[in-house]
Scaffold this active site. Structure first.
Site, PDB file in Angstrom:
ATOM      1  N   ARG A  29       0.839  -1.188   0.000  1.00  0.00           N
ATOM      2  CA  ARG A  29       0.000   0.000   0.000  1.00  0.00           C
ATOM      3  C   ARG A  29       0.878   1.244   0.000  1.00  0.00           C
ATOM      4  NH1 ARG A  29      -3.386  -2.627   4.872  1.00  0.00           N
ATOM      5  NH2 ARG A  29      -1.206  -2.959   5.454  1.00  0.00           N
ATOM      6  N   ASP A  30       0.293   2.324  -0.517  1.00  0.00           N
ATOM      7  CA  ASP A  30       1.022   3.595  -0.581  1.00  0.00           C
ATOM      8  C   ASP A  30       0.941   4.278   0.782  1.00  0.00           C
ATOM      9  OD1 ASP A  30       2.407   5.807  -1.484  1.00  0.00           O
ATOM     10  OD2 ASP A  30       0.645   6.742  -2.400  1.00  0.00           O
ATOM     11  N   ALA A  31       1.651   3.681   1.744  1.00  0.00           N
ATOM     12  CA  ALA A  31       1.654   4.186   3.118  1.00  0.00           C
ATOM     13  C   ALA A  31       3.032   3.954   3.728  1.00  0.00           C
ATOM     14  CB  ALA A  31       0.564   3.502   3.941  1.00  0.00           C
TER      15      ALA A  31
END
Length: 303
Positions: free
Chosen positions: A67-69
């Site tokens: 995830r883009d986290a």
């Protein structure tokens, strides 16, 4: 010296990728950067005629199954960028997230990106770990002085060898135009070469308001949500650069999903064969012809 040698490929060394990117961003003429996330997508972007690449954090993370986290590490990002440099021969502006930590992490990231052929890095003023700007409503920003220190650290470490873009998330976080302008002034003073102003609205009104009020440095935008705004409006507003930020990755997701579902349903590849790239197309894109020529030059004739 920021040069990249393309082992085994006829692309040759980039004469000066940082200058190429700086010329695009600072030319006074609207320029476009297209997203890529691996070597294959970078080669396709090159083939399409784009002059520069955006190494998207969202897209690289997605390609890696993260995830883009900040789930992907900075070393994984650097590795992906190196593949993109090798495959495309284009100057690359890298999505450096929030720098993966404090000033020390940010300057280490910038140094490694420079060593691996990147032409620029974009840092955003969110707290670490960050999350994608279009997910949820929790987008805490770091103190202006602290983020300015990150920018100064990168600039002191890389000088003019790397284009430094400061990304303002004040509009994403709901702080409004005044805060975005205040941050833009501070980041310009800290040594940024350009400002990326970001918005999650479906119209470009707040982006245009920012551009009307602030023109001290080139302005970069990412019209993922306000994509219906005509490009002519950006030219009229004095915008420097438009980033098409995630469309290659999203196209890949849609294409792979459709093909895989059809193969599963039909228990055959005969129906999809006319709709996918041929092997010859893939071989041509990645220059298998150069490998054949190299074999003739370097391998004994009897092998």
């Amino acid at each position: 010296m920021n040069q990249t040698v393309f082992i085994g490929r006829p692309l040759g060394p980039l004469d000066n990728p940082t200058k190429m990117l700086r010329d695009l961003v600072c030319s006074g003429k609207l320029s476009f950067l297209m997203e890529a996330h691996d070597g294959l997508s970078a080669a396709i972007v090159k083939q399409a005629g784009f002059k520069g690449l955006w190494a998207s954090g969202l897209s690289i993370s997605s390609a890696l199954g993260y995830r883009d986290a900040n789930e992907a590490s900075w070393t994984e990002v650097v590795d992906a960028v190196e593949r993109m440099v090798d495959a495309s021969g284009l100057p690359i502006l890298v999505d450096g997230e929030s720098g993966f930590g404090n000033f020390n992490n940010a300057r280490l990231l910038a140094t490694k990106l420079l060593q691996h052929g990147a032409a620029g890095v974009c840092l955003e003023d969110k707290a670490f770990p960050k999350r994608n700007s279009f997910v949820g409503n929790r987008h805490p920003l770091v103190d202006i002085d602290e983020f300015s220190g990150r920018l100064r650290a990168v600039k002191d470490t890389t000088g003019n060898d790397l284009v430094l873009v400061a990304r303002i998330e004040a509009l994403i976080a709901g702080y409004g135009l005044d805060e975005a302008l205040r941050r833009a002034d501070a980041y310009a003073d800290a040594g940024a070469d350009a400002i990326l102003i970001h918005s999650r609205k479906t119209d470009a009104d707040e982006i245009m308001a920012f551009a009307k009020e602030w023109q001290k440095l080139p302005i970069v935008i990412v019209p993922t949500k306000y994509y219906r705004t005509p490009v002519s409006a950006y030219r009229d507003a004095g915008i420097s650069t438009v980033i098409w930020a995630n469309h290659a990755m999203r196209a890949a997701v849609a294409g792979m999903r459709a093909v895989c579902a059809r193969i599963a349903a039909e228990e055959s590849v005969a129906g999809v064969e006319p709709e996918v790239a041929t092997l010859e197309d893939v071989f041509g894109l990645l220059r298998y012809d150069e490998l054949a020529s190299a074999e003739d030059r370097y391998l004994p004739k009897h092998l």
